[in-house]
Design an enzyme around this catalytic site. Sequence first.
Site, PDB file in Angstrom:
ATOM      1  CG  HIS A 246      -1.578  -1.294   0.826  1.00  0.00           C
ATOM      2  ND1 HIS A 246      -3.055  -0.716   0.461  1.00  0.00           N
ATOM      3  CD2 HIS A 246      -1.903  -2.002   1.356  1.00  0.00           C
ATOM      4  CE1 HIS A 246      -4.200  -1.561  -0.033  1.00  0.00           C
ATOM      5  NE2 HIS A 246      -3.519  -2.110   0.985  1.00  0.00           N
TER       6      HIS A 246
ATOM      7  CG  LEU B 207       6.794   0.090  -2.351  1.00  0.00           C
ATOM      8  CD1 LEU B 207       6.679  -1.364  -2.865  1.00  0.00           C
ATOM      9  CD2 LEU B 207       7.556   1.413  -2.208  1.00  0.00           C
TER      10      LEU B 207
END
Length: 471
Positions: free
Chosen positions: A245, A247
């Site tokens: 999440h 990234l």
Amino acid sequence: MRRNSLFLTLFLSFLVSVLLMGLLTMGLTLVMAHQGILRTGREDLLAEAVRVRGMALIEVFEAEGYRGVGRSIQKDPVQDGFFIHLFDGDGNPITQDPMSARLADSIVDRLARGETFFRIGPVVLSARRVSTERGSYILAGAVPVPPPWHFLGRNPVEFWLRLAGLIATAGVVCFLLARHIIGPVLALNKAALAVTEGDLAVRVGEPILRRGDEIGELGRSFDRMTRHVAELLEAQERLLRDVSHELRSPLARLNVALALARKKADGSLGGPLDRIEREAENLNAMIGRLLSLSRLEADLGPLRTEREDMTALVMAVVDDAHFEASHHGKGVRFIGEDVPLWLECNGELVKSAVENVVRNALRYTAEGTDVDVELFAPLRGHDGVGIRVADRGPGVPDEELENLFRPFYRLEGARDRQSGGVGLGLTIARRAVGLHGGTIRALNRDGGGLTVEVFLPRPGGERAGASGRTV
């Protein structure tokens, strides 16, 4: 069957050990008693009885002669298993009975050797010489040696009844002891099987934890291990979700910056910007796979299934993959009958598994070759659907085949360096297949390449429709 065998083995071992020890002790006791070894105090008691009764008999003989001795013996021939024999100084029987006649010579010989307590045949005797004013005499008191079963019963029937009671008691004790040991072992085995099936919340139970022996310590160690493993897996899954999440945000900003850079850049930067875009797309795909794997590993709630046409599902995957592969000089072809093949399953998960296996094969198959996707019903006795995907790539060393399904696992050879794969596709496929109770395996293809076989079992209760088959 294995549990019953373990309990029976332990129970019989205890029972045989107890019976052997009991029979050995009993046998030694009987032999020692039968041979007259256990006779503490018998000599003194028998010698005193011989003296008292023998002197009384001598007085009768000296007063009344042989007839008086006969009448005295007839009145009380045997008392408490004791019989008195009277001889004159030369060993001639005064108690005129067959036993005295048979024992006379032996008793005289034993006394001549200085023996006063000895055994002759079935009797134990205490003998002594006695002198009075009217002559000398030999007194011998005889006690019969009891039969071997005397210590366990008055007769053989009583002996066998008591022996049967001993065996029954030993059997009950050994049964309870075996159950006391096997019960916790079976509970630990059940808990271990639950852990192998993915239930890390299982515990061995308070009865085992309260034990103060090695089994109790094993149970406490087992609970500590399962808690630690559960915490590690939870931390791993949480890390994957959080990283995936987190990234997404910088990746989205990177795509926006890339679009702005394209507008302001001249033609010389086209190549580097295209490379950045491809790497961003690869990163986005990897993040998507990570999220998919995290959702599968979470395994929240029961699997939602419905009746799916496996032929249509697999052919749809093949058509999409062939369209993409045709731009790279490769192809995907379907092998099987174009008739409906029904199976109760989660269509989304099964499609994801087949897509990952097919895309993995396309990544490694040689240019100008096709990936074969075969749909088939396994042999009788294995109700379900089989899917076989074969590529024509470099293959994999046999010792590395099982490792292909591990997350982020990459081979050291050129296969992974050329493909750019991150090692998540087959992991996702294995988890999706596992949620259906199925199996997936990889094996090298004859003539080169890798084959991945998927088997999805039939849950049961399906019937063939009018337009196709059900497996």
